[in-house]
Design a protein around this motif. Structure first.
Motif, PDB file in Angstrom:
ATOM      1  N   ASN A   9       0.840  -1.199   0.000  1.00 21.19           N
ATOM      2  CA  ASN A   9       0.000   0.000   0.000  1.00 21.19           C
ATOM      3  C   ASN A   9       0.877   1.253   0.000  1.00 21.19           C
ATOM      4  O   ASN A   9       0.655   2.175  -0.784  1.00 21.19           O
ATOM      5  N   LEU A  10       1.869   1.273   0.870  1.00 23.33           N
ATOM      6  CA  LEU A  10       2.779   2.418   0.938  1.00 23.33           C
ATOM      7  C   LEU A  10       3.505   2.615  -0.387  1.00 23.33           C
ATOM      8  O   LEU A  10       3.552   3.723  -0.922  1.00 23.33           O
ATOM      9  N   LEU A  11       4.060   1.547  -0.921  1.00 18.21           N
ATOM     10  CA  LEU A  11       4.866   1.663  -2.135  1.00 18.21           C
ATOM     11  C   LEU A  11       4.021   2.062  -3.341  1.00 18.21           C
ATOM     12  O   LEU A  11       4.464   2.866  -4.171  1.00 18.21           O
ATOM     13  N   LYS A  12       2.813   1.546  -3.431  1.00 11.45           N
ATOM     14  CA  LYS A  12       1.920   1.981  -4.513  1.00 11.45           C
ATOM     15  C   LYS A  12       1.587   3.465  -4.362  1.00 11.45           C
ATOM     16  O   LYS A  12       1.517   4.198  -5.347  1.00 11.45           O
ATOM     17  N   SER A  13       1.380   3.905  -3.130  1.00  9.10           N
ATOM     18  CA  SER A  13       1.074   5.323  -2.927  1.00  9.10           C
ATOM     19  C   SER A  13       2.276   6.186  -3.312  1.00  9.10           C
ATOM     20  O   SER A  13       2.109   7.259  -3.892  1.00  9.10           O
ATOM     21  N   LEU A  14       3.476   5.718  -3.033  1.00  7.02           N
ATOM     22  CA  LEU A  14       4.673   6.460  -3.410  1.00  7.02           C
ATOM     23  C   LEU A  14       4.834   6.504  -4.929  1.00  7.02           C
ATOM     24  O   LEU A  14       5.296   7.501  -5.488  1.00  7.02           O
ATOM     25  N   PHE A  15       4.439   5.435  -5.597  1.00 13.15           N
ATOM     26  CA  PHE A  15       4.433   5.428  -7.055  1.00 13.15           C
ATOM     27  C   PHE A  15       3.511   6.533  -7.580  1.00 13.15           C
ATOM     28  O   PHE A  15       3.869   7.283  -8.490  1.00 13.15           O
ATOM     29  N   PHE A  16       2.326   6.643  -6.987  1.00 12.18           N
ATOM     30  CA  PHE A  16       1.390   7.708  -7.387  1.00 12.18           C
ATOM     31  C   PHE A  16       1.994   9.091  -7.115  1.00 12.18           C
ATOM     32  O   PHE A  16       1.824  10.013  -7.910  1.00 12.18           O
ATOM     33  N   LEU A  17       2.684   9.226  -5.986  1.00 17.55           N
ATOM     34  CA  LEU A  17       3.335  10.510  -5.678  1.00 17.55           C
ATOM     35  C   LEU A  17       4.370  10.880  -6.735  1.00 17.55           C
ATOM     36  O   LEU A  17       4.457  12.038  -7.137  1.00 17.55           O
ATOM     37  N   LYS A  18       5.152   9.902  -7.156  1.00 18.27           N
ATOM     38  CA  LYS A  18       6.134  10.177  -8.212  1.00 18.27           C
ATOM     39  C   LYS A  18       5.445  10.640  -9.486  1.00 18.27           C
ATOM     40  O   LYS A  18       5.936  11.540 -10.168  1.00 18.27           O
ATOM     41  N   LYS A  19       4.311  10.026  -9.805  1.00 21.41           N
ATOM     42  CA  LYS A  19       3.569  10.417 -11.003  1.00 21.41           C
ATOM     43  C   LYS A  19       3.042  11.844 -10.882  1.00 21.41           C
ATOM     44  O   LYS A  19       2.807  12.509 -11.874  1.00 21.41           O
ATOM     45  N   MET A  20       2.867  12.331  -9.645  1.00 27.80           N
ATOM     46  CA  MET A  20       2.417  13.709  -9.398  1.00 27.80           C
ATOM     47  C   MET A  20       3.598  14.676  -9.364  1.00 27.80           C
ATOM     48  O   MET A  20       3.430  15.833  -8.986  1.00 27.80           O
ATOM     49  N   ASP A  21       4.771  14.207  -9.718  1.00 23.32           N
ATOM     50  CA  ASP A  21       5.998  15.008  -9.688  1.00 23.32           C
ATOM     51  C   ASP A  21       6.323  15.523  -8.289  1.00 23.32           C
ATOM     52  O   ASP A  21       6.872  16.607  -8.128  1.00 23.32           O
ATOM     53  N   CYS A  22       5.994  14.747  -7.301  1.00 22.63           N
ATOM     54  CA  CYS A  22       6.283  15.095  -5.918  1.00 22.63           C
ATOM     55  C   CYS A  22       7.702  14.615  -5.587  1.00 22.63           C
ATOM     56  O   CYS A  22       8.080  13.499  -5.921  1.00 22.63           O
ATOM     57  N   LYS A  23       8.460  15.459  -4.932  1.00 21.30           N
ATOM     58  CA  LYS A  23       9.831  15.118  -4.544  1.00 21.30           C
ATOM     59  C   LYS A  23       9.836  14.615  -3.102  1.00 21.30           C
ATOM     60  O   LYS A  23       9.328  15.286  -2.204  1.00 21.30           O
ATOM     61  N   PHE A  24      10.424  13.441  -2.890  1.00 22.48           N
ATOM     62  CA  PHE A  24      10.459  12.851  -1.551  1.00 22.48           C
ATOM     63  C   PHE A  24      11.528  11.769  -1.502  1.00 22.48           C
ATOM     64  O   PHE A  24      12.014  11.292  -2.532  1.00 22.48           O
ATOM     65  N   VAL A  25      11.853  11.376  -0.278  1.00 17.57           N
ATOM     66  CA  VAL A  25      12.666  10.202   0.001  1.00 17.57           C
ATOM     67  C   VAL A  25      11.925   9.445   1.088  1.00 17.57           C
ATOM     68  O   VAL A  25      11.416  10.047   2.044  1.00 17.57           O
ATOM     69  N   CYS A  26      11.854   8.143   0.965  1.00 16.82           N
ATOM     70  CA  CYS A  26      11.176   7.305   1.959  1.00 16.82           C
ATOM     71  C   CYS A  26      12.212   6.469   2.688  1.00 16.82           C
ATOM     72  O   CYS A  26      13.026   5.778   2.067  1.00 16.82           O
ATOM     73  N   ILE A  27      12.169   6.529   4.003  1.00 16.98           N
ATOM     74  CA  ILE A  27      13.079   5.745   4.838  1.00 16.98           C
ATOM     75  C   ILE A  27      12.285   4.604   5.467  1.00 16.98           C
ATOM     76  O   ILE A  27      11.263   4.839   6.125  1.00 16.98           O
ATOM     77  N   LEU A  28      12.741   3.385   5.247  1.00 16.21           N
ATOM     78  CA  LEU A  28      12.133   2.205   5.860  1.00 16.21           C
ATOM     79  C   LEU A  28      13.060   1.723   6.966  1.00 16.21           C
ATOM     80  O   LEU A  28      14.270   1.602   6.755  1.00 16.21           O
ATOM     81  N   VAL A  29      12.491   1.439   8.122  1.00 15.17           N
ATOM     82  CA  VAL A  29      13.274   0.992   9.268  1.00 15.17           C
ATOM     83  C   VAL A  29      12.624  -0.255   9.837  1.00 15.17           C
ATOM     84  O   VAL A  29      11.399  -0.302  10.015  1.00 15.17           O
ATOM     85  N   GLY A  30      13.421  -1.266  10.124  1.00 19.17           N
ATOM     86  CA  GLY A  30      12.900  -2.473  10.746  1.00 19.17           C
ATOM     87  C   GLY A  30      13.523  -3.723  10.164  1.00 19.17           C
ATOM     88  O   GLY A  30      14.388  -3.668   9.288  1.00 19.17           O
ATOM     89  N   SER A  31      13.057  -4.853  10.638  1.00 19.65           N
ATOM     90  CA  SER A  31      13.603  -6.127  10.179  1.00 19.65           C
ATOM     91  C   SER A  31      12.897  -6.583   8.900  1.00 19.65           C
ATOM     92  O   SER A  31      11.789  -6.141   8.591  1.00 19.65           O
TER      93      SER A  31
END
Length: 168
Positions: A9-31
């Motif tokens: 869900n998160l990664l698909k939403s980030l894909f949509f954000l990229k399509k909106m030309d939104c600039k971001f970096v996503c940090i994943l933390v955990g095992s």
């Protein structure tokens, strides 16, 4: 990495954000961040250039203090401690409406249905726009988050509520 955390869900939403030309970096933390399914999902959504995987890290306050926005994308939760930890660190948040998340956050514009990546992307996009275009509102919301946790979900307030329920 766990199916309940709904990284897809998160990664698909980030894909949509990229399509909106939104600039971001996503940090994943955990095992489990080297799980083949997660890596495949990152690749399938063309996110290799915006994902940083820290793996297990015991210095969560340091990581939290480096974030502009915390996103909880789970499809199920009880009381999501990570959301409360982010809020207590004065981080603005977007969350799926699972478990007590909406109660904890108490910002309707930042709570979306679970398993709805376009809605999650829209909420994240709106928060990024708020950060960039309404800094006073952004800062006020951050302070409100910390106050909300201190007043409603601190250990002391939780003990008091428990005592009020069981000993009155």
């Amino acid at each position: 990495y766990h199916p309940d955390k709904d990284h897809e869900n998160l990664l698909k939403s980030l894909f949509f954000l990229k399509k909106m030309d939104c600039k971001f970096v996503c940090i994943l933390v955990g095992s489990g961040l080297n799980d083949p399914n997660l890596i495949e999902c990152i690749q399938k959504n063309y996110l290799e250039d915006v994902i940083i995987s820290y793996g297990v890290n015991n210095n969560i306050p340091l990581i939290l203090n480096g974030l502009d926005l915390f996103v909880l994308s789970s499809k199920t939760e009880g009381f999501p401690n990570t959301l409360a930890e982010a809020m207590s660190s004065q981080i603005n948040c977007v969350t799926t409406d699972v478990g007590d998340a909406a109660l904890i956050l108490n910002h309707d514009d930042c709570v979306v249905e679970a398993e709805q990546p376009q809605k999650l992307a829209n909420a994240i996009f709106n928060m990024i726009n708020e950060c960039n275009n309404k800094p006073d509102l952004w800062t006020a919301r951050k302070k409100l988050n910390r106050t909300r946790i201190k007043e409603n979900f601190s250990i002391e307030s939780m003990v008091n509520e428990y005592e009020n329920i069981w000993y009155q």
